[in-house]
Design an enzyme around this catalytic site. Structure first.
Site, PDB file in Angstrom:
ATOM      1  N   HIS A   1       0.859  -1.195   0.000  1.00 18.86           N
ATOM      2  CA  HIS A   1       0.000   0.000   0.000  1.00 18.86           C
ATOM      3  C   HIS A   1       0.896   1.246   0.000  1.00 18.86           C
ATOM      4  CE1 HIS A   1      -2.758   3.082   1.428  1.00 18.86           C
ATOM      5  NE2 HIS A   1      -3.717   2.319   0.952  1.00 18.86           N
TER       6      HIS A   1
ATOM      7  N   GLU B   1      -3.497   2.429  -7.342  1.00 18.32           N
ATOM      8  CA  GLU B   1      -3.868   3.470  -6.393  1.00 18.32           C
ATOM      9  C   GLU B   1      -2.960   4.678  -6.584  1.00 18.32           C
ATOM     10  OE1 GLU B   1      -6.268   1.853  -2.973  1.00 18.32           O
ATOM     11  OE2 GLU B   1      -4.204   1.913  -2.297  1.00 18.32           O
TER      12      GLU B   1
ATOM     13  N   SER C   1      -9.977   7.531  -3.111  1.00 18.44           N
ATOM     14  CA  SER C   1     -11.194   8.343  -2.967  1.00 18.44           C
ATOM     15  C   SER C   1     -12.401   7.771  -3.709  1.00 18.44           C
ATOM     16  CB  SER C   1     -10.925   9.800  -3.381  1.00 18.44           C
ATOM     17  OG  SER C   1      -9.894  10.341  -2.575  1.00 18.44           O
TER      18      SER C   1
HETATM   19  P1  PGA Z   1      -9.248   6.334   0.198  1.00 15.52           P
HETATM   20  O1  PGA Z   1      -8.083   5.295   0.562  1.00 15.52           O
HETATM   21  O2  PGA Z   1     -10.389   5.533  -0.380  1.00 15.52           O
HETATM   22  O3  PGA Z   1      -9.584   6.975   1.518  1.00 15.52           O
HETATM   23  O4  PGA Z   1      -8.679   7.303  -0.781  1.00 15.52           O
HETATM   24  C1  PGA Z   1      -7.693   4.308  -0.330  1.00 15.52           C
HETATM   25  C2  PGA Z   1      -6.665   3.456   0.316  1.00 15.52           C
HETATM   26  O5  PGA Z   1      -6.285   3.720   1.471  1.00 15.52           O
HETATM   27  O6  PGA Z   1      -6.202   2.497  -0.306  1.00 15.52           O
END
Ligand code: PGA
Length: 249
Positions: A84, A156, A202
């Site tokens: 991550h 991501e 998000s």
């Molecule tokens: P978020 O986080 O949906 O709050 O942007 C995504 C993630 O932590 O992988």
């Protein structure tokens, strides 16, 4: 590191109450490690899947504070998030470590969800394609075809995580398509078609459908919006509607 035990379990029960059946959609809960046991007990007998947010690249031994793939299996985990961005950028985790972790996960029949993503600086510098390909190659390139088939990739973009700024469906699709092409070149077309590529950053109930309906976006990795029953269930419902539509089509 959001939510303490009581609110974590209240959220789990809230999701269970509203998602008794999630036809055509796999719903995975990834609580903090210390609550895996409790959340696992709460969802036992239901269709939800339990996953961890991280694990060690080592099999076992003197690694104080670490949790191994085998330990996750003991807790009932079927999947684990690896690499991550908060671990890559906040804790200096490298793609080489992510690769070792993915191998460990496979050795224990735990499905890795391997995250890749560019920073805003890299995107603005026109380097998105190169950064994603390097992360994919270094994190996943050494897997066997069978291991790759059993691996989930999460795209991501770092600039979209927890910022409220979502990639447009076109931006997501462009990168997902490039990951799919890299998979085809490296592992062959059949493997490329079978790999689940999720988008994260998000994702909310309001934008889930437009992201998930992109041809190469197969799922979502949800952070902030997963901390409340209504917003998380809204995303699951959007995915279920699309799954129903594609089953008909
Ligand atoms: P978020 O986080 O949906 O709050 O942007 C995504 C993630 O932590 O992988």
């Amino acid at each position: 590191m959001n939510l303490r035990r009581n609110s974590c379990l209240a959220l789990t029960h809230g999701i269970l109450d509203r998602c008794e059946s999630s036809d055509g959609v796999e719903v995975v809960l990834c609580p903090p490690s210390v609550y895996l046991h409790d959340v696992g007990a709460a969802i036992r007998g239901h269709s939800l899947t339990l996953a961890a947010q991280n694990m060690s690249e080592h099999q076992d031994g003197a690694y104080t504070g670490e949790i191994s793939a085998g330990m996750l299996v003991d807790l009932g985990c079927k999947m684990v998030i690896l690499g991550h961005s908060e671990r890559r950028h906040g804790m200096g985790e490298t793609s080489a470590q992510v690769h070792l972790k993915a191998l460990q996960a496979h050795q224990h029949q735990v499905t890795p969800i391997v995250c890749v993503g560019e920073t805003l600086e890299e995107r603005d510098g026109g380097r998105t394609g190169e950064v994603i390909e390097t992360q994919c190659r270094e994190s996943l390139g050494g897997l066997s075809a069978a291991q790759m088939t059993g691996t989930v990739i999460a795209y991501e973009p770092v600039w979209a995580i927890g910022t409220g700024r979502t990639a447009t469906p076109q931006q997501a699709e462009e990168v997902h398509g490039s990951i799919r092409r890299w998979l085809a070149e490296t592992f062959g077309k059949e493997v490329a078609q079978s790999v689940v590529i999720q988008y994260g950053g998000s994702v909310k109930a309001e934008n889930a459908k437009s992201l998930l309906e992109q041809p190469n976006v197969d799922g979502a990795l949800v952070g902030g919006a997963s901390l409340q029953v209504d917003s998380f269930v809204g995303i699951i419902q959007a995915a279920m509607e699309l799954a129903k539509g594609s089953a008909r089509g």
